[in-house]
Design a protein around this motif. Sequence first.
Motif, PDB file in Angstrom:
ATOM      1  N   ARG A   1       0.832  -1.208   0.000  1.00  3.84           N
ATOM      2  CA  ARG A   1       0.000   0.000   0.000  1.00  3.84           C
ATOM      3  C   ARG A   1       0.866   1.255   0.000  1.00  3.84           C
ATOM      4  NH1 ARG A   1      -4.514  -2.452   3.111  1.00  3.84           N
ATOM      5  NH2 ARG A   1      -3.999  -4.657   3.048  1.00  3.84           N
TER       6      ARG A   1
ATOM      7  N   ASP B   1      -3.722   3.738   3.485  1.00  2.72           N
ATOM      8  CA  ASP B   1      -3.461   2.307   3.712  1.00  2.72           C
ATOM      9  C   ASP B   1      -4.417   1.438   2.891  1.00  2.72           C
ATOM     10  OD1 ASP B   1      -5.201   3.587   5.718  1.00  2.72           O
ATOM     11  OD2 ASP B   1      -5.621   1.544   6.332  1.00  2.72           O
ATOM     12  N   ASN B   2      -5.370   2.061   2.231  1.00  2.00           N
ATOM     13  CA  ASN B   2      -6.296   1.291   1.398  1.00  2.00           C
ATOM     14  C   ASN B   2      -6.061   1.532  -0.086  1.00  2.00           C
ATOM     15  OD1 ASN B   2      -7.564   0.075   3.564  1.00  2.00           O
ATOM     16  ND2 ASN B   2      -9.026   1.746   3.804  1.00  2.00           N
TER      17      ASN B   2
ATOM     18  N   ASP C   1     -10.111  -3.068  -0.329  1.00  2.90           N
ATOM     19  CA  ASP C   1     -10.903  -2.712   0.848  1.00  2.90           C
ATOM     20  C   ASP C   1     -12.340  -2.358   0.483  1.00  2.90           C
ATOM     21  OD1 ASP C   1     -11.997  -1.817   3.267  1.00  2.90           O
ATOM     22  OD2 ASP C   1      -9.991  -1.458   4.036  1.00  2.90           O
TER      23      ASP C   1
HETATM   24 MG    MG Z   1      -7.934  -1.559   4.974  1.00  2.00          MG
END
Ligand code: MG
Length: 500
Positions: free
Chosen positions: A183, A258-259, A268
């Motif tokens: 990520r 982070d996604n 996600d």
């Molecule tokens: Mg996530």
Amino acid sequence: MAGFGSISLQNTYRQLGEQFYSDQLPTKVLDPTLIRLNHTLASQLNLPVGVLETEKAIQILAGNSVPDDICPIATVYAGHQFGGWNPQLGDGRAILLGEVIGEDDKRYDIQLKGAGRTPYSRMGDGRSPLGPVLREYIVSEAMAALGIPTTRALAAVTTGETVVREMAQPGAVLTRVAQSHIRIGTIQYFSARNDLTSVKILADYVIDRHYREAVAQIVAKTGDGPYAALLTCVAEAQASLIAQWMAVGFIHGVMNTDNMLLCGETVDYGPCAFMDGYNPEKVFSSIDTQGRYAYANQAEIGLWNVSWLAQALLPLIDECEDEAIKVAEKILANYSLIFKQTYQQLLAEKLGFPGSNAEVDQLSLELQQIMAAEVSDYTLTYRALADCLAPESDRPYLNKIYSFPDAFQAWRQRWQALLAEQGVDLAIAHALMLSKNPSYIPRNHLIAEAIEQASQHQDFGLFNQLVDVLARPFEYREENKVFALSPKPEEEVKQTFCGT
Ligand code: MG
Ligand code: AMP
């Protein structure tokens, strides 16, 4: 027992160094049952379906047994969540079993989501309720069928255990497949600790795994270094991805750094949703109270996210910070250009034009204004427009599933006039529109009903039907009409939840 049958899993990520992960076995569950196995994906991954359906393999997919030649890991990352920095995140409920090489010679991660606690679980239980697993299966596979880069669902199993959220729900594990799970937040984790060595190891790995040829080409063409070229690749991938989301009315809902995967796949599927009625300010996620990740904000947020990647890569781009910033700014400026070009091209094709130009872009904009004023169903509007170019006998949507309000009349005349003016062959335009405007999207009310039937009554019929119909989103069939309809007012889902 080696891997899945004769297939042994590799783990090149684990070889990068201990700082990137924790060794972590899945936690066993009581009584795994296979809900669904994705046969098409299995064969694309060179995983024999016959083997995956065996009791032994189901135990692996539930995390109950781990082949002795593999070392599962949970990876560490950080990230900006809703704009706020969180220095310590990681796979809190996901465990990477290893990697396989697919039919396309690409490397794919095989990850179990909901497989138990890890060192990054914080207060969480490492588990996943059935609802979010089914939701991710349905939506990620629908996205793949729409041709949009995405992580995939290889399998879903119930655990025979209960997961407690607002109320007790059945537990489940999703086997998620990605070109990799690295990520923006993974790079940020090491950058924030001034661990430039690890940033470089990761960047080199990402180049090698995802962008080897593209980086070489950019370096040769622009004279930029490899890390500037990596930033270019990721920026382009994000810009193009978000344009594709928006063209189908998709709202990701939790675009934290982070996604966002460096490989450019959607990841996600927590609070995500497809819009029914067109509203550029639409937000579904219950926790997105400020509307940060609203439909029309997504391109700008993508740029914000990529800027954080740029920030982390600066020391690798050039030793001289001022020089590095100059290079990064040039690349980031290009992001907006690529987003705009891709988005306008996709909108043009949705109207039957082979390409975008000033008149077509203006027409798309006016259509959006009318759709917004009328809150007309985004998917049905475009699909019914395609019918306008078909012979009377071949119009399943127009005035059957969708009738245009008067507000569209003048616009429709201008559209048809512009097609003629620009010399577009109407048969070709019709075929193009049918290939770009889906009949079936994963509608929130259907997902909600499928989850309810599965969670309350152990009935996976609607879930399976939805997955089957959404595998061919552009092929309208009368018997699947109910999956094409917009929700009745009482069926409409107004909010989605992360489901963690
Ligand atoms: Mg996530
Ligand atoms: P997400 O909202 O899914 O992007 O997750 C944000 C962070 O919370 C990540 O570090 C996840 O690993 C972690 N997390 C989410 N759900 C759980 C859970 N049920 N148990 C442990 N950690 C979780």
